[in-house]
Design a protein around this motif. Sequence first.
Motif, PDB file in Angstrom:
ATOM      1  N   PRO A  47       0.823  -1.215   0.000  1.00  0.00           N
ATOM      2  CA  PRO A  47       0.000   0.000   0.000  1.00  0.00           C
ATOM      3  C   PRO A  47       0.854   1.261   0.000  1.00  0.00           C
ATOM      4  N   GLY A  48       0.559   2.153  -0.915  1.00  0.00           N
ATOM      5  CA  GLY A  48       1.267   3.418  -0.983  1.00  0.00           C
ATOM      6  C   GLY A  48       2.645   3.354  -1.603  1.00  0.00           C
ATOM      7  N   LYS A  49       2.997   2.194  -2.117  1.00  0.00           N
ATOM      8  CA  LYS A  49       4.334   2.036  -2.698  1.00  0.00           C
ATOM      9  C   LYS A  49       4.231   1.603  -4.162  1.00  0.00           C
ATOM     10  N   GLU A  50       5.325   1.785  -4.861  1.00  0.00           N
ATOM     11  CA  GLU A  50       5.367   1.357  -6.248  1.00  0.00           C
ATOM     12  C   GLU A  50       5.499  -0.163  -6.336  1.00  0.00           C
ATOM     13  N   ARG A  51       5.058  -0.675  -7.465  1.00  0.00           N
ATOM     14  CA  ARG A  51       5.225  -2.104  -7.700  1.00  0.00           C
ATOM     15  C   ARG A  51       6.705  -2.389  -7.905  1.00  0.00           C
ATOM     16  N   GLN A  52       7.195  -3.392  -7.177  1.00  0.00           N
ATOM     17  CA  GLN A  52       8.618  -3.673  -7.227  1.00  0.00           C
ATOM     18  C   GLN A  52       8.910  -5.094  -7.673  1.00  0.00           C
ATOM     19  N   PHE A  53      10.054  -5.263  -8.241  1.00  0.00           N
ATOM     20  CA  PHE A  53      10.508  -6.560  -8.731  1.00  0.00           C
ATOM     21  C   PHE A  53      10.825  -7.480  -7.551  1.00  0.00           C
ATOM     22  N   VAL A  54      10.368  -8.720  -7.659  1.00  0.00           N
ATOM     23  CA  VAL A  54      10.667  -9.733  -6.648  1.00  0.00           C
ATOM     24  C   VAL A  54      11.654 -10.753  -7.210  1.00  0.00           C
ATOM     25  N   GLY A  55      11.356 -11.251  -8.380  1.00  0.00           N
ATOM     26  CA  GLY A  55      12.215 -12.235  -9.009  1.00  0.00           C
ATOM     27  C   GLY A  55      11.674 -12.626 -10.364  1.00  0.00           C
ATOM     28  N   ALA A  56      12.477 -13.367 -11.107  1.00  0.00           N
ATOM     29  CA  ALA A  56      12.061 -13.784 -12.443  1.00  0.00           C
ATOM     30  C   ALA A  56      12.746 -15.090 -12.800  1.00  0.00           C
ATOM     31  N   ILE A  57      12.153 -15.770 -13.768  1.00  0.00           N
ATOM     32  CA  ILE A  57      12.693 -17.035 -14.230  1.00  0.00           C
ATOM     33  C   ILE A  57      12.662 -17.046 -15.748  1.00  0.00           C
ATOM     34  N   SER A  58      13.715 -17.578 -16.340  1.00  0.00           N
ATOM     35  CA  SER A  58      13.807 -17.616 -17.797  1.00  0.00           C
ATOM     36  C   SER A  58      12.833 -18.622 -18.382  1.00  0.00           C
ATOM     37  N   TRP A  59      12.717 -18.607 -19.700  1.00  0.00           N
ATOM     38  CA  TRP A  59      11.733 -19.476 -20.346  1.00  0.00           C
ATOM     39  C   TRP A  59      12.003 -20.949 -20.053  1.00  0.00           C
ATOM     40  N   SER A  60      13.266 -21.328 -19.952  1.00  0.00           N
ATOM     41  CA  SER A  60      13.614 -22.724 -19.723  1.00  0.00           C
ATOM     42  C   SER A  60      13.592 -23.102 -18.255  1.00  0.00           C
ATOM     43  N   GLY A  61      13.642 -22.094 -17.414  1.00  0.00           N
ATOM     44  CA  GLY A  61      13.756 -22.362 -15.982  1.00  0.00           C
ATOM     45  C   GLY A  61      15.185 -22.458 -15.504  1.00  0.00           C
ATOM     46  N   ALA A  62      16.134 -22.378 -16.435  1.00  0.00           N
ATOM     47  CA  ALA A  62      17.534 -22.543 -16.055  1.00  0.00           C
ATOM     48  C   ALA A  62      18.092 -21.303 -15.376  1.00  0.00           C
ATOM     49  N   GLY A  63      17.502 -20.153 -15.666  1.00  0.00           N
ATOM     50  CA  GLY A  63      17.997 -18.915 -15.092  1.00  0.00           C
ATOM     51  C   GLY A  63      16.981 -18.259 -14.186  1.00  0.00           C
ATOM     52  N   THR A  64      17.450 -17.763 -13.046  1.00  0.00           N
ATOM     53  CA  THR A  64      16.588 -17.030 -12.128  1.00  0.00           C
ATOM     54  C   THR A  64      17.321 -15.793 -11.636  1.00  0.00           C
ATOM     55  N   LEU A  65      16.543 -14.841 -11.196  1.00  0.00           N
ATOM     56  CA  LEU A  65      17.079 -13.584 -10.678  1.00  0.00           C
ATOM     57  C   LEU A  65      16.159 -13.133  -9.560  1.00  0.00           C
ATOM     58  N   TYR A  66      16.758 -12.623  -8.474  1.00  0.00           N
ATOM     59  CA  TYR A  66      15.951 -12.217  -7.323  1.00  0.00           C
ATOM     60  C   TYR A  66      16.342 -10.834  -6.840  1.00  0.00           C
ATOM     61  N   ALA A  67      15.378 -10.154  -6.268  1.00  0.00           N
ATOM     62  CA  ALA A  67      15.680  -8.915  -5.575  1.00  0.00           C
ATOM     63  C   ALA A  67      16.483  -9.239  -4.317  1.00  0.00           C
ATOM     64  N   ASP A  68      17.337  -8.322  -3.932  1.00  0.00           N
ATOM     65  CA  ASP A  68      18.173  -8.557  -2.743  1.00  0.00           C
ATOM     66  C   ASP A  68      17.328  -8.816  -1.502  1.00  0.00           C
ATOM     67  N   SER A  69      16.178  -8.193  -1.436  1.00  0.00           N
ATOM     68  CA  SER A  69      15.342  -8.292  -0.247  1.00  0.00           C
ATOM     69  C   SER A  69      14.748  -9.685  -0.037  1.00  0.00           C
TER      70      SER A  69
END
Length: 123
Positions: free
Chosen positions: A40-62
Amino acid sequence: VQLQAYGGGLVQAGDSLRLSCAASGRTFSRYAVGWFRQAPGKERQFVGAISWSGAGTLYADSVKGRFTISRDNAENMTYLQMNSLKPEDTAVYYCASRSGGTIRRERDQYSYWGQGTQVTVSS
């Protein structure tokens, strides 16, 4: 691609929760999937993502080390496993997808968005 996130709820600090994102429409396996959240009251932020194959992932530091993203292309599903939840993780969580299959953090790189699911973590 149509997306729908679900699985949110009210949990206590330290608990775990798994969110699911169901996809339909175009060839899901060609799309990278990102998870975002908006408190609430904040911008939408990135949490994480996964590549199409599932081999690659990326996460927010938090969330690094606590959250894990996986996918099952045969079932057109993506999952966000959240462990050791904290009150500051409280937000509406969204899944989104982008063509091209590569991982990106930026919201504007994702073309398709699902409705969010509320996660509330009590202290």
